[in-house]
Design an enzyme around this catalytic site. Sequence first.
Site, PDB file in Angstrom:
ATOM      1  CB  CYS A 139      -0.925   0.004   1.208  1.00 39.69           C
ATOM      2  SG  CYS A 139      -2.079   1.408   1.219  1.00 39.69           S
ATOM      3  CB  CYS A 155      -6.706   0.381   2.690  1.00 42.83           C
ATOM      4  SG  CYS A 155      -5.876   1.831   1.990  1.00 42.83           S
TER       5      CYS A 155
END
Length: 357
Positions: A47, A74
């Site tokens: 990420c 997320c």
Amino acid sequence: MKATAPTPPVFHSDEARWDAVVRRDRAADGQFYYSVRTTGVYCRPSCASRRARRENVAFHTTQAAAEKAGFRPCRRCKPEQPSLDEQYAARIAKACRLIETSESAPSLATLAKAAGLSAYHFHRVFKAVTGVTPKAYASAHRTERTQTGLARRGSVTDAIYEAGFNSNAPFYSKADALLGMKPGEFRAGGKNAVIRFAVAQCSLGALLVAATDKGVCSILLGDDPEALVRDLQDRFERAQLIGGDAQFEQMVAKVVGFVEAPSIGLDLPLDIRGTAFQQRVWQALRKIPAGSTVSYADMAKRIGAPKAVRAVAQACAANAIAIAIPCHRVVRTDGNLSGYRWGIERKRTLLEREKAA
């Protein structure tokens, strides 16, 4: 024996997992997820969001485990969806099928449109995933189709057009490199092609060395000398196989000597033919020093195709010039030995002798 692709890295400890998060290691995606207590979300290791403080991070083996602990996906890396690598792989697979089913090679613009990417981005992603450019992939596929057509003993011209060549001239200009001989000779099972060979015994068992006038085209290892000769005949059953003379026997002796004592080195002219990708792998293999080993993943990086690990393993398995093209120096990421065309024990012995030397 078919070579198998190496297993991906395993992140057993939290220290290794945190290191992967710090490096945003895409190889770790799917192997675990991490959650951030202060934001209430969980992410992939790669990420790109701002890095959390270590004390606020926990690790989870599955998405379900992260969600059960009260964390939501997320919005940036979208861990609940296929990874970007998986999405790219699916798009490139679609493009490959388009190349394989088209009568003539599709243009870059056509392929990019089918993949839903810009031409520039598609070209980069295609090479990263497959290890070759779209043009090289199409060329390799045409070669395979031509070989299949010629092997059916049909007309050379028919095979050329069926494979997607628009005329005879482009094909004949590349025929020797693609087929290893003139098209008519290939269609006739290697008729008129001259291949010298000899079989010898060494500590690894039977060893066959074969060469054209350009150089060594095969070094085969096995237990049964007759099986090695049949292997040589399988591709070009009507080639003119000639037993090696005294000069050829000296070359065979060099190969045997290298098997027994790797420190003496082996410098022979080679007649190497394969797809564009295979040749890139094989040339890179020849640069690995004796006594050293690299992983399949390292090999993929060395040829500029870090995502083509499985294709590298397949190229190693397709190598028919043992020892001179040292595919035995490629091992799994964890250092363990994986498949070897001529048997794991032969691979182990070759590596032990090289390291001892």
